[in-house]
Motif scaffolding. Structure first.
Motif, short mmCIF file in Angstrom:
data_model
loop_
_atom_site.label_atom_id
_atom_site.label_comp_id
_atom_site.label_asym_id
_atom_site.label_seq_id
_atom_site.Cartn_x
_atom_site.Cartn_y
_atom_site.Cartn_z
N GLU A 125 0.83 -1.20 0.00
CA GLU A 125 0.00 0.00 0.00
C GLU A 125 0.87 1.26 0.00
O GLU A 125 0.62 2.17 -0.77
CB GLU A 125 -0.91 -0.03 1.23
N GLU A 126 1.90 1.29 0.84
CA GLU A 126 2.80 2.45 0.87
C GLU A 126 3.58 2.58 -0.43
O GLU A 126 3.79 3.68 -0.91
CB GLU A 126 3.77 2.35 2.06
N VAL A 127 3.99 1.45 -1.00
CA VAL A 127 4.74 1.48 -2.25
C VAL A 127 3.85 2.00 -3.37
O VAL A 127 4.28 2.82 -4.19
CB VAL A 127 5.31 0.08 -2.60
N VAL A 128 2.61 1.57 -3.40
CA VAL A 128 1.68 2.04 -4.43
C VAL A 128 1.45 3.54 -4.28
O VAL A 128 1.48 4.28 -5.27
CB VAL A 128 0.34 1.25 -4.38
N ASP A 129 1.26 4.00 -3.05
CA ASP A 129 1.08 5.44 -2.82
C ASP A 129 2.32 6.22 -3.26
O ASP A 129 2.22 7.28 -3.87
CB ASP A 129 0.78 5.73 -1.34
N TRP A 130 3.49 5.68 -2.94
CA TRP A 130 4.75 6.31 -3.35
C TRP A 130 4.83 6.39 -4.87
O TRP A 130 5.17 7.42 -5.43
CB TRP A 130 5.93 5.53 -2.77
N ALA A 131 4.50 5.28 -5.53
CA ALA A 131 4.58 5.24 -7.00
C ALA A 131 3.59 6.21 -7.63
O ALA A 131 3.91 6.89 -8.62
CB ALA A 131 4.33 3.82 -7.50
N LYS A 132 2.39 6.30 -7.06
CA LYS A 132 1.38 7.24 -7.59
C LYS A 132 1.86 8.68 -7.46
O LYS A 132 1.54 9.52 -8.31
CB LYS A 132 0.04 7.06 -6.87
N GLY A 133 2.62 8.96 -6.44
CA GLY A 133 3.11 10.31 -6.22
C GLY A 133 4.40 10.62 -6.96
O GLY A 133 4.90 11.74 -6.90
N HIS A 134 4.94 9.65 -7.66
CA HIS A 134 6.20 9.83 -8.40
C HIS A 134 5.85 10.06 -9.87
O HIS A 134 5.38 9.15 -10.55
CB HIS A 134 7.09 8.61 -8.23
N ALA A 135 6.13 11.26 -10.35
CA ALA A 135 5.74 11.64 -11.72
C ALA A 135 6.34 10.74 -12.80
O ALA A 135 5.72 10.54 -13.84
CB ALA A 135 6.14 13.09 -11.97
N ALA A 136 7.52 10.19 -12.56
CA ALA A 136 8.20 9.39 -13.59
C ALA A 136 7.67 7.96 -13.70
O ALA A 136 7.98 7.26 -14.66
CB ALA A 136 9.70 9.37 -13.33
N ILE A 137 6.89 7.52 -12.73
CA ILE A 137 6.39 6.14 -12.76
C ILE A 137 5.02 6.13 -13.42
O ILE A 137 4.06 6.71 -12.90
CB ILE A 137 6.31 5.55 -11.34
N PRO A 138 4.92 5.46 -14.57
CA PRO A 138 3.63 5.42 -15.27
C PRO A 138 2.58 4.61 -14.52
O PRO A 138 2.90 3.74 -13.71
CB PRO A 138 3.97 4.77 -16.62
N GLU A 139 1.34 4.89 -14.83
CA GLU A 139 0.21 4.22 -14.17
C GLU A 139 0.27 2.71 -14.37
O GLU A 139 -0.09 1.94 -13.47
CB GLU A 139 -1.10 4.77 -14.72
N LEU B 28 0.77 -2.54 -11.71
CA LEU B 28 1.47 -3.81 -11.50
C LEU B 28 1.96 -3.97 -10.07
O LEU B 28 1.90 -5.05 -9.50
CB LEU B 28 2.63 -3.94 -12.48
N LEU B 29 2.44 -2.87 -9.48
CA LEU B 29 2.86 -2.90 -8.08
C LEU B 29 1.69 -3.29 -7.18
O LEU B 29 1.82 -4.10 -6.27
CB LEU B 29 3.43 -1.55 -7.66
N GLN B 30 0.54 -2.70 -7.48
CA GLN B 30 -0.65 -2.98 -6.67
C GLN B 30 -1.15 -4.40 -6.90
O GLN B 30 -1.45 -5.14 -5.95
CB GLN B 30 -1.75 -1.97 -7.00
N LYS B 31 -1.22 -4.81 -8.15
CA LYS B 31 -1.71 -6.15 -8.50
C LYS B 31 -0.84 -7.24 -7.86
O LYS B 31 -1.35 -8.24 -7.38
CB LYS B 31 -1.72 -6.31 -10.02
N ASN B 32 0.47 -7.02 -7.87
CA ASN B 32 1.40 -8.02 -7.32
C ASN B 32 1.67 -7.84 -5.83
O ASN B 32 2.54 -8.53 -5.27
CB ASN B 32 2.71 -7.98 -8.11
N LYS B 33 0.97 -6.90 -5.21
CA LYS B 33 1.10 -6.64 -3.77
C LYS B 33 2.57 -6.45 -3.38
O LYS B 33 3.09 -7.10 -2.46
CB LYS B 33 0.45 -7.74 -2.95
#
Length: 114
Positions: A1-15, A20-25
């Protein structure tokens, strides 16, 4: 959950990668343990995008203390191993995982891997 939130807040990481981060937990330790082969499966830009984002995060947060959740048994076994290493010097033999209480094996292994 924290990793997904971090990735969502990182402009360089595409949706797509965030999904995939969320799907693979993927949690923090799993993210750090992903290798090139793992990331290659996520697409051609995943390797450079994820590795660069993680490196940026580590550089910006290198002075933040990390606290791991552990229990008394795990901590005691880790300290015992460090103590054995100091006392035995060159003759040190790491603890075999067979020496770990079977009911504690999973949490001990996760703590040590972290």
């Amino acid at each position: 959950e924290e990793v997904v939130d971090w990735a969502k807040g990182h402009a360089a990481i595409p949706e797509k990668i965030t999904d995939l981060l969320q799907k693979n937990k993927i949690d923090g330790p799993k993210l750090l343990s992903l290798g090139h082969e793992d990331l290659k499966e996520w697409g051609p830009d995943a390797i450079t995008t994820v590795i660069k984002a993680v490196c940026d995060f580590q550089t910006k947060n290198k002075y933040i203390e990390v606290f791991i959740d552990h229990d008394e048994y795990d901590f005691r076994m880790i300290i015992e191993q460090l103590w054995r290493k100091v006392l035995s010097k060159d003759a040190y033999q790491p603890l075999s995982l067979f020496g770990i209480n079977k009911t504690r094996y999973e949490t001990f292994s996760e703590t040590v891997d972290y």
